[in-house]
Design a protein around this motif. Structure first.
Motif, short mmCIF file in Angstrom:
data_model
loop_
_atom_site.label_atom_id
_atom_site.label_comp_id
_atom_site.label_asym_id
_atom_site.label_seq_id
_atom_site.Cartn_x
_atom_site.Cartn_y
_atom_site.Cartn_z
N ASN A 1 0.86 -1.17 0.00
CA ASN A 1 0.00 0.00 0.00
C ASN A 1 0.90 1.23 0.00
O ASN A 1 2.11 1.13 0.17
CB ASN A 1 -0.91 0.00 1.23
CG ASN A 1 -2.27 0.60 0.94
OD1 ASN A 1 -2.40 1.45 0.07
ND2 ASN A 1 -3.28 0.15 1.66
N ALA A 2 0.34 2.41 -0.17
CA ALA A 2 1.13 3.64 -0.15
C ALA A 2 1.85 3.81 1.19
O ALA A 2 2.88 4.47 1.27
CB ALA A 2 0.24 4.85 -0.42
N SER A 3 1.33 3.15 2.23
CA SER A 3 1.91 3.21 3.57
C SER A 3 3.01 2.17 3.78
O SER A 3 3.50 2.02 4.89
CB SER A 3 0.81 2.98 4.60
OG SER A 3 0.21 1.71 4.41
N TYR A 4 3.36 1.43 2.71
CA TYR A 4 4.36 0.35 2.73
C TYR A 4 3.84 -0.90 3.42
O TYR A 4 4.61 -1.82 3.69
CB TYR A 4 5.67 0.81 3.40
CG TYR A 4 6.49 1.74 2.53
CD1 TYR A 4 7.43 1.25 1.63
CD2 TYR A 4 6.29 3.12 2.60
CE1 TYR A 4 8.16 2.11 0.82
CE2 TYR A 4 7.02 4.00 1.80
CZ TYR A 4 7.96 3.48 0.91
OH TYR A 4 8.67 4.32 0.11
N GLU A 5 2.55 -0.97 3.67
CA GLU A 5 1.95 -2.17 4.24
C GLU A 5 1.73 -3.20 3.14
O GLU A 5 1.13 -2.90 2.11
CB GLU A 5 0.60 -1.79 4.87
CG GLU A 5 -0.20 -2.98 5.37
CD GLU A 5 -1.62 -2.58 5.75
OE1 GLU A 5 -2.29 -3.39 6.40
OE2 GLU A 5 -2.05 -1.46 5.38
N ARG B 1 4.86 -0.44 -5.03
CA ARG B 1 4.07 0.27 -4.01
C ARG B 1 3.04 1.15 -4.70
O ARG B 1 3.36 1.88 -5.64
CB ARG B 1 4.98 1.13 -3.13
CG ARG B 1 4.25 1.90 -2.03
CD ARG B 1 5.25 2.56 -1.08
NE ARG B 1 6.10 3.53 -1.75
CZ ARG B 1 5.78 4.82 -1.92
NH1 ARG B 1 4.62 5.28 -1.48
NH2 ARG B 1 6.62 5.63 -2.53
N TYR C 1 -3.09 5.62 -1.28
CA TYR C 1 -3.48 4.67 -0.24
C TYR C 1 -4.81 4.03 -0.57
O TYR C 1 -5.77 4.71 -0.97
CB TYR C 1 -3.57 5.37 1.12
CG TYR C 1 -3.92 4.43 2.26
CD1 TYR C 1 -2.92 3.66 2.86
CD2 TYR C 1 -5.22 4.32 2.70
CE1 TYR C 1 -3.24 2.78 3.89
CE2 TYR C 1 -5.55 3.44 3.73
CZ TYR C 1 -4.55 2.67 4.32
OH TYR C 1 -4.86 1.81 5.33
N ARG D 1 -7.85 1.66 0.95
CA ARG D 1 -8.42 1.06 2.15
C ARG D 1 -8.74 -0.40 1.83
O ARG D 1 -9.45 -0.70 0.87
CB ARG D 1 -9.68 1.81 2.57
CG ARG D 1 -10.32 1.26 3.85
CD ARG D 1 -11.55 2.06 4.23
NE ARG D 1 -12.21 1.47 5.40
CZ ARG D 1 -13.04 0.46 5.35
NH1 ARG D 1 -13.37 -0.09 4.19
NH2 ARG D 1 -13.60 -0.02 6.46
N TYR E 1 9.98 -5.90 4.05
CA TYR E 1 8.60 -5.42 4.05
C TYR E 1 7.65 -6.37 4.78
O TYR E 1 6.56 -5.98 5.17
CB TYR E 1 8.10 -5.25 2.61
CG TYR E 1 8.97 -4.33 1.78
CD1 TYR E 1 8.89 -2.95 1.92
CD2 TYR E 1 9.89 -4.84 0.86
CE1 TYR E 1 9.70 -2.11 1.17
CE2 TYR E 1 10.69 -4.02 0.11
CZ TYR E 1 10.59 -2.65 0.26
OH TYR E 1 11.39 -1.81 -0.49
#
Length: 202
Positions: free
Chosen positions: A42-46, A89, A93, A95, A199
């Motif tokens: 995700n944009a959050s690196y998740e 990535r 973001y 959801r 990651y």
């Protein structure tokens, strides 16, 4: 348009995408390289998903994602070469809903890691089938909780019986494919790719 995959080697192969001689004839291994797994962040690196390299390249070309790690191969098209990603990535973001994935044969086998849930044998997808724990003939439904990966031998042995009637026992209780399951599978896959580790293992 023809494509050619090459492993990165030598100084001339290490520069970024640019002009290259016309692509050589298609090789049998090209398709396999485009099917290589790519970790999606995700944009959050998740970490949120795994897709094929072909899909990852499309997302990068569309400006939806950017490459974070490369796998050492190039995709050649005409006179342009692109590095094939290992990790991408998303730029915006997303959801991620808590609902499970779509119920399908592919996702059942993925959840069960291509392992027969009765004898623990790991097999290719083509050599596995799905078993209804509670047989359909006895009211069993096609749900996450009632479908498991099964080898053909165990499937024949169980037939239209309940597991206990056939003297068989499930490795684990089947559950819906959720984000926790996805993360676990991503970590298992990440053990063989050092570029994924930072990651996934935190």
């Amino acid at each position: 348009m023809s494509y050619r995959m090459e492993h990165e080697a030598g100084p001339t192969a290490r520069h970024a995408a640019g002009l290259f001689p016309p692509a050589a004839p298609h090789r049998a291994s090209d398709g396999h390289a485009l099917l290589a797994p790519v970790l999606v962040l995700n944009a959050s690196y998740e970490p949120i998903n795994v897709c094929a390299a072909r899909r990852a390249l499309v997302l990068v070309l569309k400006g939806v994602a950017m490459t974070e790690e490369e796998n050492g191969h190039f995709l050649h098209a005409a006179r342009v070469a692109m590095r094939v990603p290992s990790v991408i990535r998303l730029l915006e973001y997303r959801r991620i809903p808590h609902q499970s994935r779509a119920l399908s044969r592919k996702n059942i086998l993925l959840r069960d890691r291509n392992t027969c849930q009765y004898c623990a044998t790991v097999l290719p997808s083509s050599e596995l089938t799905l078993d209804h724990v509670i047989p359909r003939s006895r009211g069993g439904s096609s749900t996450w909780e009632n479908l498991v990966a099964c080898c053909h031998a165990c499937n024949r042995r169980k037939g239209n019986q309940m597991p206990v009637e056939a003297g068989m026992k499930l490795m684990r209780e089947p559950r819906a494919f959720n984000l926790h399951t996805s993360r676990h599978i991503m970590r298992l896959m990440g053990r063989s790719d050092d570029k994924w580790r930072k990651y996934l293992f935190y």
